[in-house]
Design a protein around this motif. Structure first.
Motif, PDB file in Angstrom:
ATOM      1  N   ASP A 193      81.105  -7.332 -41.488  1.00  0.00           N
ATOM      2  CA  ASP A 193      81.785  -6.586 -40.360  1.00  0.00           C
ATOM      3  C   ASP A 193      82.774  -5.063 -39.758  1.00  0.00           C
ATOM      4  N   GLY A 194      82.616  -4.546 -38.710  1.00  0.00           N
ATOM      5  CA  GLY A 194      83.331  -3.431 -38.161  1.00  0.00           C
ATOM      6  C   GLY A 194      81.702  -2.733 -38.061  1.00  0.00           C
ATOM      7  N   PRO A 195      82.355  -1.694 -38.035  1.00  0.00           N
ATOM      8  CA  PRO A 195      81.455  -0.472 -37.800  1.00  0.00           C
ATOM      9  C   PRO A 195      80.378  -0.375 -38.840  1.00  0.00           C
ATOM     10  N   VAL A 196      79.383  -0.308 -38.698  1.00  0.00           N
ATOM     11  CA  VAL A 196      78.603  -0.221 -39.778  1.00  0.00           C
ATOM     12  C   VAL A 196      77.491   1.254 -39.405  1.00  0.00           C
ATOM     13  N   TYR A 197      77.356   1.803 -40.691  1.00  0.00           N
ATOM     14  CA  TYR A 197      76.663   3.119 -40.352  1.00  0.00           C
ATOM     15  C   TYR A 197      75.396   2.512 -41.802  1.00  0.00           C
ATOM     16  N   ILE A 198      74.204   2.759 -40.768  1.00  0.00           N
ATOM     17  CA  ILE A 198      73.432   2.587 -41.875  1.00  0.00           C
ATOM     18  C   ILE A 198      72.253   3.864 -42.639  1.00  0.00           C
ATOM     19  N   THR A 199      72.058   4.279 -43.510  1.00  0.00           N
ATOM     20  CA  THR A 199      71.591   6.176 -44.132  1.00  0.00           C
ATOM     21  C   THR A 199      69.878   5.121 -45.159  1.00  0.00           C
ATOM     22  N   PHE A 200      69.106   5.308 -45.095  1.00  0.00           N
ATOM     23  CA  PHE A 200      67.827   4.857 -45.473  1.00  0.00           C
ATOM     24  C   PHE A 200      67.424   6.104 -45.891  1.00  0.00           C
ATOM     25  N   ASP A 201      67.596   5.773 -47.385  1.00  0.00           N
ATOM     26  CA  ASP A 201      66.895   6.830 -48.230  1.00  0.00           C
ATOM     27  C   ASP A 201      65.842   6.869 -48.748  1.00  0.00           C
ATOM     28  N   MET A 202      64.696   7.431 -48.425  1.00  0.00           N
ATOM     29  CA  MET A 202      63.767   6.768 -48.756  1.00  0.00           C
ATOM     30  C   MET A 202      62.511   6.223 -50.222  1.00  0.00           C
ATOM     31  N   ASP A 203      63.286   7.240 -51.138  1.00  0.00           N
ATOM     32  CA  ASP A 203      63.784   6.653 -52.375  1.00  0.00           C
ATOM     33  C   ASP A 203      63.666   5.395 -53.057  1.00  0.00           C
ATOM     34  N   ALA A 208      55.069   3.397 -55.581  1.00  0.00           N
ATOM     35  CA  ALA A 208      53.591   2.844 -54.845  1.00  0.00           C
ATOM     36  C   ALA A 208      53.874   2.695 -53.142  1.00  0.00           C
ATOM     37  N   PHE A 209      55.079   2.116 -52.972  1.00  0.00           N
ATOM     38  CA  PHE A 209      54.898   2.325 -51.656  1.00  0.00           C
ATOM     39  C   PHE A 209      55.397   3.421 -50.155  1.00  0.00           C
ATOM     40  N   ALA A 210      56.273   4.174 -51.431  1.00  0.00           N
ATOM     41  CA  ALA A 210      56.557   5.605 -50.680  1.00  0.00           C
ATOM     42  C   ALA A 210      56.982   6.639 -51.341  1.00  0.00           C
ATOM     43  N   PRO A 211      55.687   7.994 -52.053  1.00  0.00           N
ATOM     44  CA  PRO A 211      54.531   8.414 -52.496  1.00  0.00           C
ATOM     45  C   PRO A 211      55.427  10.011 -52.542  1.00  0.00           C
ATOM     46  N   GLY A 212      55.900  10.259 -51.251  1.00  0.00           N
ATOM     47  CA  GLY A 212      55.689  11.219 -50.501  1.00  0.00           C
ATOM     48  C   GLY A 212      57.666  11.209 -50.789  1.00  0.00           C
ATOM     49  N   VAL A 213      57.810  11.420 -51.639  1.00  0.00           N
ATOM     50  CA  VAL A 213      59.085  11.614 -51.133  1.00  0.00           C
ATOM     51  C   VAL A 213      59.768  13.051 -52.606  1.00  0.00           C
ATOM     52  N   SER A 214      60.842  13.334 -53.119  1.00  0.00           N
ATOM     53  CA  SER A 214      60.793  14.593 -54.375  1.00  0.00           C
ATOM     54  C   SER A 214      60.850  13.457 -55.743  1.00  0.00           C
TER      55      SER A 214
END
Length: 273
Positions: A193-203, A208-214
């Motif tokens: 409910d209400g306003p939502v902010y989405i923050t997506f960290d690739m890790d 196996a799907f995203a090796p390009g992370v620190s």
């Protein structure tokens, strides 16, 4: 063919402003995410894919989606300036990072516009440390700063699999809804409910799907599982960021294409509002 190019002062009401934040000075282990924003755009525009999202939204020259280029910050606090400018024009900010520390100054801008903001954080890490290696603005700390300064009403974390005693205490202190990866299920409720902010960290994704992370943290989401959750979001999304793609650790641009896919599906959700 491609995304429409725009400057921040050319935005219209309800545009979605993609802006790069090439900042990784608060990375604790290795730098590299500052190189990511333009590579994510290159992946979106790559001839190896098309511009359609899975619900058949065509992003090619879509009138509401604008790539505004990189906003190079002069210092950490200046990261919020392009977000302030986007919000002042009644557009929706979608930031491409960069390390996760950038979400704190972004939230300083977002909270002034949306005082009842709920954050949904996809991440392997809670990023709730009070400080790390003496740095209170480390990419391991942004949500401690966000919550202690009241910049969000609620915080939901999905995919966490690096819980420590200190972060557990911080999560309890701030009333964070933590969905650890060991407790995750495909049918979790994605209605907010209400306003939502989405923050997506690739890790949040398994390496196996995203090796390009620190920070490689096994046991994460598959790309399909993450996309399915995005597609199930039932929320008034008012802003997004995708962070922590590190091209220096990528393999044949695989993670860049995954990041592009995540961006496209988040754009699809924004365009459906």
């Amino acid at each position: 063919m491609g995304l429409i190019r725009s400057t921040l002062d050319q935005l219209n009401d309800n545009d979605i402003a993609l802006v790069g934040i090439p900042f990784d000075e608060n990375s604790s282990f290795m730098q590299g995410p500052a190189k990511a924003p333009e590579l994510i755009i290159d992946s979106i525009e790559s001839d190896s894919a098309n511009f359609f999202t899975e619900n058949l939204t065509d992003l090619n020259e879509h009138v509401r989606v604008k790539w505004c280029g990189n906003a190079i910050p002069s210092d950490y606090q200046s990261i919020r300036k392009p977000i302030d400018q986007i919000l002042a024009q009644r557009a929706i900010p979608f930031s491409l990072g960069g390390d996760h520390s950038m979400t704190y100054p972004i939230m300083q801008a977002m909270a002034e516009k949306h005082p009842d903001l709920h954050i949904v954080q996809f991440d392997a890490h809670g990023d709730l440390y009070d400080e790390l290696d003496g740095n209170r603005h480390s990419h391991a700390c942004p949500f401690a700063r966000i919550m202690e300064y009241g910049l969000a009403k609620n915080l939901t974390q999905i995919g966490i699999r690096t819980m420590s005693q200190h972060q557990k205490e911080q999560a309890d202190r701030f009333g964070v809804n933590v969905i650890e990866m060991k407790d995750w299920a495909a049918d979790i409720n994605m209605k907010f409910d209400g306003p939502v902010y989405i923050t997506f960290d690739m890790d949040v994704l398994d390496p196996a799907f995203a090796p390009g992370v620190s920070h490689h943290e096994p046991g994460g989401l598959s790309t399909r599982e993450a996309i399915s959750m995005i597609q199930k979001l039932d929320a008034n999304i008012v802003g997004c960021d995708v962070v922590e793609y590190n091209p220096d650790r990528d393999i044949n641009g695989v993670t860049g294409m995954v990041a592009a896919k995540i961006v496209k599906e988040l754009l699809s959700q924004l365009l459906s509002l």
